[in-house]
Scaffold this active site. Sequence first.
Site, PDB file in Angstrom:
ATOM      1  N   GLY A 108       0.816  -1.214   0.000  1.00 52.93           N
ATOM      2  CA  GLY A 108       0.000   0.000   0.000  1.00 52.93           C
ATOM      3  C   GLY A 108       0.844   1.255   0.000  1.00 52.93           C
ATOM      4  O   GLY A 108       0.338   2.356  -0.226  1.00 52.93           O
ATOM      5  N   ARG A 109       2.116   1.094   0.305  1.00 49.60           N
ATOM      6  CA  ARG A 109       2.983   2.284   0.329  1.00 49.60           C
ATOM      7  C   ARG A 109       4.428   1.954  -0.004  1.00 49.60           C
ATOM      8  O   ARG A 109       5.307   2.799   0.144  1.00 49.60           O
ATOM      9  CB  ARG A 109       2.917   2.945   1.682  1.00 49.60           C
ATOM     10  CG  ARG A 109       3.232   2.002   2.842  1.00 49.60           C
ATOM     11  CD  ARG A 109       3.251   2.760   4.122  1.00 49.60           C
ATOM     12  NE  ARG A 109       3.241   1.881   5.270  1.00 49.60           N
ATOM     13  CZ  ARG A 109       3.389   2.304   6.499  1.00 49.60           C
ATOM     14  NH1 ARG A 109       3.570   3.572   6.727  1.00 49.60           N
ATOM     15  NH2 ARG A 109       3.357   1.461   7.499  1.00 49.60           N
ATOM     16  N   LYS A 128       9.872   2.376   0.834  1.00 45.16           N
ATOM     17  CA  LYS A 128       8.679   2.293   1.686  1.00 45.16           C
ATOM     18  C   LYS A 128       8.246   3.710   2.054  1.00 45.16           C
ATOM     19  O   LYS A 128       9.020   4.460   2.646  1.00 45.16           O
ATOM     20  CB  LYS A 128       8.986   1.476   2.943  1.00 45.16           C
ATOM     21  CG  LYS A 128       7.767   1.281   3.844  1.00 45.16           C
ATOM     22  CD  LYS A 128       8.044   0.244   4.917  1.00 45.16           C
ATOM     23  CE  LYS A 128       6.874   0.096   5.880  1.00 45.16           C
ATOM     24  NZ  LYS A 128       7.151  -0.923   6.892  1.00 45.16           N
ATOM     25  N   ARG A 191      14.486  -0.262   1.648  1.00 43.76           N
ATOM     26  CA  ARG A 191      14.689  -1.596   2.225  1.00 43.76           C
ATOM     27  C   ARG A 191      15.278  -2.534   1.183  1.00 43.76           C
ATOM     28  O   ARG A 191      14.977  -2.426   0.000  1.00 43.76           O
ATOM     29  CB  ARG A 191      13.350  -2.199   2.669  1.00 43.76           C
ATOM     30  CG  ARG A 191      12.540  -1.347   3.565  1.00 43.76           C
ATOM     31  CD  ARG A 191      11.506  -2.187   4.284  1.00 43.76           C
ATOM     32  NE  ARG A 191      10.440  -2.684   3.413  1.00 43.76           N
ATOM     33  CZ  ARG A 191       9.368  -3.298   3.887  1.00 43.76           C
ATOM     34  NH1 ARG A 191       9.235  -3.510   5.186  1.00 43.76           N
ATOM     35  NH2 ARG A 191       8.416  -3.716   3.070  1.00 43.76           N
ATOM     36  N   ASP A 267       0.851 -11.534   6.468  1.00 48.68           N
ATOM     37  CA  ASP A 267       1.427 -10.679   5.424  1.00 48.68           C
ATOM     38  C   ASP A 267       2.756 -10.076   5.876  1.00 48.68           C
ATOM     39  O   ASP A 267       3.455  -9.457   5.079  1.00 48.68           O
ATOM     40  CB  ASP A 267       0.451  -9.562   5.026  1.00 48.68           C
ATOM     41  CG  ASP A 267      -0.068  -8.789   6.226  1.00 48.68           C
ATOM     42  OD1 ASP A 267      -0.718  -9.392   7.094  1.00 48.68           O
ATOM     43  OD2 ASP A 267       0.202  -7.578   6.317  1.00 48.68           O
ATOM     44  N   ASN A 268       3.094 -10.260   7.139  1.00 53.93           N
ATOM     45  CA  ASN A 268       4.373  -9.752   7.643  1.00 53.93           C
ATOM     46  C   ASN A 268       5.349 -10.900   7.927  1.00 53.93           C
ATOM     47  O   ASN A 268       6.256 -10.761   8.748  1.00 53.93           O
ATOM     48  CB  ASN A 268       4.151  -8.919   8.910  1.00 53.93           C
ATOM     49  CG  ASN A 268       3.403  -7.627   8.626  1.00 53.93           C
ATOM     50  OD1 ASN A 268       3.409  -7.133   7.507  1.00 53.93           O
ATOM     51  ND2 ASN A 268       2.761  -7.078   9.634  1.00 53.93           N
ATOM     52  N   ASP A 277       9.078  -6.152   7.962  1.00 53.94           N
ATOM     53  CA  ASP A 277       8.024  -5.190   8.323  1.00 53.94           C
ATOM     54  C   ASP A 277       8.105  -4.778   9.786  1.00 53.94           C
ATOM     55  O   ASP A 277       7.290  -5.165  10.631  1.00 53.94           O
ATOM     56  CB  ASP A 277       6.627  -5.753   7.996  1.00 53.94           C
ATOM     57  CG  ASP A 277       6.311  -5.577   6.512  1.00 53.94           C
ATOM     58  OD1 ASP A 277       7.242  -5.273   5.748  1.00 53.94           O
ATOM     59  OD2 ASP A 277       5.144  -5.735   6.134  1.00 53.94           O
TER      60      ASP A 277
HETATM   61  P1  AMP Z   1       1.493  -3.343   8.096  1.00 53.86           P
HETATM   62  O1  AMP Z   1       0.660  -3.789   9.233  1.00 53.86           O
HETATM   63  O2  AMP Z   1       2.247  -2.065   8.326  1.00 53.86           O
HETATM   64  O3  AMP Z   1       2.362  -4.418   7.577  1.00 53.86           O
HETATM   65  O4  AMP Z   1       0.474  -2.923   6.912  1.00 53.86           O
HETATM   66  C1  AMP Z   1      -0.638  -3.695   6.546  1.00 53.86           C
HETATM   67  C2  AMP Z   1      -1.161  -3.239   5.205  1.00 53.86           C
HETATM   68  O5  AMP Z   1      -1.536  -1.867   5.253  1.00 53.86           O
HETATM   69  C3  AMP Z   1      -0.170  -3.347   4.075  1.00 53.86           C
HETATM   70  O6  AMP Z   1      -0.889  -3.700   2.922  1.00 53.86           O
HETATM   71  C4  AMP Z   1       0.388  -1.955   3.966  1.00 53.86           C
HETATM   72  O7  AMP Z   1       0.897  -1.670   2.693  1.00 53.86           O
HETATM   73  C5  AMP Z   1      -0.837  -1.127   4.268  1.00 53.86           C
HETATM   74  N1  AMP Z   1      -0.518   0.205   4.798  1.00 53.86           N
HETATM   75  C6  AMP Z   1      -0.043   0.502   6.035  1.00 53.86           C
HETATM   76  N2  AMP Z   1       0.113   1.829   6.157  1.00 53.86           N
HETATM   77  C7  AMP Z   1      -0.239   2.394   4.995  1.00 53.86           C
HETATM   78  C8  AMP Z   1      -0.296   3.731   4.496  1.00 53.86           C
HETATM   79  N3  AMP Z   1       0.053   4.783   5.246  1.00 53.86           N
HETATM   80  N4  AMP Z   1      -0.715   3.912   3.235  1.00 53.86           N
HETATM   81  C9  AMP Z   1      -1.079   2.878   2.460  1.00 53.86           C
HETATM   82  N5  AMP Z   1      -1.059   1.604   2.861  1.00 53.86           N
HETATM   83  C10 AMP Z   1      -0.656   1.353   4.106  1.00 53.86           C
HETATM   84 MG    MG Z   2       3.246  -5.295   6.420  1.00 50.78          MG
END
Ligand code: AMP
Ligand code: MG
Length: 508
Positions: A108-109, A128, A191, A267-268, A277
């Site tokens: 997502g980012r 990232k 990363r 997913d992590n 992550d």
């Molecule tokens: P995480 O728990 O940080 O691994 O993120 C879980 C999901 O949310 C992943 O698909 C990330 O890419 C997405 N995500 C987290 N923060 C953001 C953000 N600020 N903008 C877009 N996607 C995000």
């Molecule tokens: Mg993640």
Amino acid sequence: MNAPVLRPAPATASLPLADWPELRFDNSYARLPPEFYMRLAPTPLPAPRLVAVSHETARLLGLDEARLSSPEFAECFIGNRLPAGADPLAAVYAGHQFGVWAGRLGDGRALLLGEIAGPTGNWEVQLKGAGRTPYSRGADGRAVLRSSIREFLCSEAMHALGVPSTRALAIVASDAPVFRETVETAAVVTRLSPSFVRFGTFEYFYAADRPDLLRVLADYVIGRFYPELAQAANPYLALLGEVMRRTARLVARWQSLGFCHGVMNTDNMSVLGLTIDYGPFGFLDGFDANHICNHSDDSGRYSYAMQPRIAEWNCWCLGQALMPLIAERGGSAEDAQAVLGGWQAEFGPALEAALRAKLGLAERHDDDAALLDALFERLQADRVDFTLFFRYLADVRRTGPDGATACRDLVIDRAAFDAWLARYRARLVLEARPDAERAIAMKRVNPKYVLRNHLAETAIRQAREGDFSEVRRLLKVLEHPYDDQPQSQSYAALPPDWAAGLEVSCSS
Ligand code: AMP
Ligand code: MG
């Protein structure tokens, strides 16, 4: 459906190219079928400023030292210019978040620029915080300076501790505002990993009922990262077993260092068995088996003590996702269950070996487990500082003066500690290894410096004021966690009182 598949051109055209001919990317992931990703360019950020760079990581890529402080470097690694051959894309994946199926997630980012063939191997390079993607789900695609500093420092710290991890090259900051609980500013962390494929990447194609793409993914992972498994009778079953074993060994390392990941969603979880992550992670200060480092984790699903069980559960998710392929090759659910049933046989001995090394026990004796249990009871009861206790334990002597003053100063119930110490010393006497030799071995596994929350917080507060020197200094200290660094004594101190109020959440 047999309709022709549309293949958009690389997004490279939409951003200026970097004037850096030696920095040249390839992108093997971009050659996978289009269902695996979306191609798109980073969204530029104004006025990039280099916060910190890891020279060690730069060497992995064979980057020229002189370039690291150039404006071109900051422009490239915030995503304002693209190096030659970069083919940026956001990868799709899914996952179980906090034990619940979350469906499609994806980068997502983060954007994968591609890979660089460095002097010691191939590294995928990801930005990232580089802007929104089709997988942003309404979020802004950005990362704040605070979380970027934490991820950057911890990636490198874990590597230096000897824990398999993704790596970090740089943090580049901008003054662009990012809205979280308060207004913060944006940063991009670069990363590196041989691959960013997650358990959730497999789950995505399993849930989409696309065994054809699942096979492409598994063959890609086996071909590039587990080539020896291609010869197995059932390569997909073998892949499950190998990923499970790597994950078990990884989590044993986490436990032995008091590292709490904080968000062990599927997913992590890296299919290479790497720590990946870094979000609301933390190292134990005072020992508490039930410590929850993630303020958003209300139920304590990802507490320190739960990490091994959760990692095992995640492996079962991976097993389920691989099941169509395992079955295709004649494997049954019982076969997969039998492989997954090997978790404890891998994790148990790995943790035991790590703990034995922490105590400096070279031999294996019947009463060792009881000695360890009794120690952890003491650590828990007195919330003894986990890192310092084991570091100081190296100075205990088998006979004569006990050398345990520093340890004793960390405990509350000294009589109870002394009773344990007597047992420990009696146990040490059973081994021929001299004290000095044992002390050296123990200091190689019991770090003096870990990324405690308050150390990261101090560096973050200064960085917010525009002073990046503490981030850089901390990186240098954490690059040598097992060395005594006389000038950096304060980095090994107990957390100050104000640190008790620090909270780290999923907000990043
Ligand atoms: P995480 O728990 O940080 O691994 O993120 C879980 C999901 O949310 C992943 O698909 C990330 O890419 C997405 N995500 C987290 N923060 C953001 C953000 N600020 N903008 C877009 N996607 C995000
Ligand atoms: Mg993640």
